[in-house]
Design an enzyme around this catalytic site. Sequence first.
Site, short mmCIF file in Angstrom:
data_model
loop_
_atom_site.label_atom_id
_atom_site.label_comp_id
_atom_site.label_asym_id
_atom_site.label_seq_id
_atom_site.Cartn_x
_atom_site.Cartn_y
_atom_site.Cartn_z
N LYS A 52 0.84 -1.20 0.00
CA LYS A 52 0.00 0.00 0.00
C LYS A 52 0.88 1.25 0.00
CE LYS A 52 -0.35 -0.41 5.03
NZ LYS A 52 -1.18 -0.98 6.12
N ARG A 150 -10.67 -0.34 14.41
CA ARG A 150 -10.39 0.58 13.30
C ARG A 150 -11.25 0.10 12.14
NH1 ARG A 150 -4.35 1.00 10.86
NH2 ARG A 150 -5.06 -1.02 10.12
N TYR A 272 16.98 29.29 8.98
CA TYR A 272 15.76 29.91 9.49
C TYR A 272 15.71 29.90 11.02
CZ TYR A 272 13.34 29.88 4.96
OH TYR A 272 12.94 30.10 3.67
N MET A 325 12.49 23.62 3.32
CA MET A 325 11.73 22.87 2.32
C MET A 325 12.63 22.16 1.31
SD MET A 325 8.76 24.23 -0.24
CE MET A 325 7.55 24.56 1.04
C1 PLP Z 1 -0.41 -1.97 6.81
C2 PLP Z 1 -1.00 -3.28 7.15
C3 PLP Z 1 -0.18 -4.42 7.23
C4 PLP Z 1 1.31 -4.35 7.16
O1 PLP Z 1 1.80 -3.85 8.39
P1 PLP Z 1 3.36 -3.74 8.73
O2 PLP Z 1 3.38 -3.34 10.15
O3 PLP Z 1 3.90 -2.70 7.82
O4 PLP Z 1 3.97 -5.06 8.47
C5 PLP Z 1 -0.80 -5.64 7.42
N1 PLP Z 1 -2.15 -5.73 7.56
C6 PLP Z 1 -2.97 -4.65 7.51
C7 PLP Z 1 -4.43 -4.83 7.68
C8 PLP Z 1 -2.41 -3.38 7.32
O5 PLP Z 1 -3.21 -2.31 7.31
#
Ligand code: PLP
Length: 382
Positions: A52, A150, A272, A325
């Site tokens: 992802k 969640r 800065y 930046m």
């Molecule tokens: C992001 C995610 C993972 C991977 O998690 P990591 O901690 O990066 O290994 C696995 N399962 C779900 C449902 C996730 O949202």
Amino acid sequence: MSVPQDHQPSQGDPIVPPDARAVLRIDLSALRANWERLNAETGTAECAGVIKADAYGLGLEEVARALTQAGCRTFFAATLEEGRRIRHVQPGAAIYVLDGLLPGAEDYYAGFDLRPVLSSLDEVREWSAYCRARHRRLPAALHIDTGINRLGMPPSEVEALSTEPNLLRDFRLALVLSHLACADDPASTKNEAQRLAFDRLRALLPKTKASLANSGGVFLGQKFHYDLVRPGIALYGGRALEGRTNPMRPVVNLSARILQVRDVQPGETVGYGAIWRVDQPARIATLACGYADGFLRALSSPTGKHGAVGYIGDYPVPVVGRVSMDLITVDVTGVPPEIAHRGAWVEVMGERVTVDDLTDMAGTIGYELLSRLSRRVHRVYV
Ligand SMILES: *Cc1c(COP(=O)(O)O)cnc(C)c1O
């Protein structure tokens, strides 16, 4: 002492074009080795790849191809769009979309052969109706919540679903999964509590493949592996468990060129907010990399604070003053001028200063730093 050549941020890399101001080097062989390491850790359980957020910032297509070469056959995306991009390069893979079913989006899943990770009774009803109307038993996963609150079906909905077995007849339930809230902490009692809840809820559903472990879960032992594990961060070299040595190979290296070198005198300030005050004659190099490139602003270093350290060859060069930046300033006082010169490369993240070192210092996590690496940085896949 190794000194990086101009136009070559790291020895053995392809020559980068002269207009590259910063270079992100992504080591696909380290990525593959990390997948193989995790796959070996989990014995007979399948090792999927969570890619992802553009594969945690490292490039979804390139990462998908490399993991496929290593033997990975199942991928997890967060969004439909990511799923489509994976499908484009991996026609044969099983691709799950963690967002679940967006209302009315069934055609997109079916059209690209993507599997929604269904997270509620409503989503199950919609997918089931869609499949029934088309006489196609399309695959999907079911996400059950075992305590993270969640995404995922709450236990009451899983119990309700178990009394309506017809709902699960019209599509193919390919996987039941849940997600751990504290997998990065092996001492947390929440892990075992979630595992037991997973077993209890799974038993209410038809028998199918199960998955509970993210990267941290892989290292919690065999009973967390089930049929499939879903590592993300560990593939990319990040730390899966807090307070343990990280067995994964680093995958990213970020180097930036020196745009300018200047001498500063006591009483002057750098950058800065004038937060870094010069107390003895020093030489400062300004690097072509800032927070817009993904170098966290929280790594700014006021007077008296030990800053993040970059390297020119083997010379350490600490960050001084604010990260801005587009630019970082580093102290090169101890580096010979023929090495710390305009156009030379400075490594600001890599094997010596890891993603986790930087994020520990900045008060965040590797996930955030990686997924926010900017597309402005020239990328080299090796
Ligand atoms: C992001 C995610 C993972 C991977 O998690 P990591 O901690 O990066 O290994 C696995 N399962 C779900 C449902 C996730 O949202």
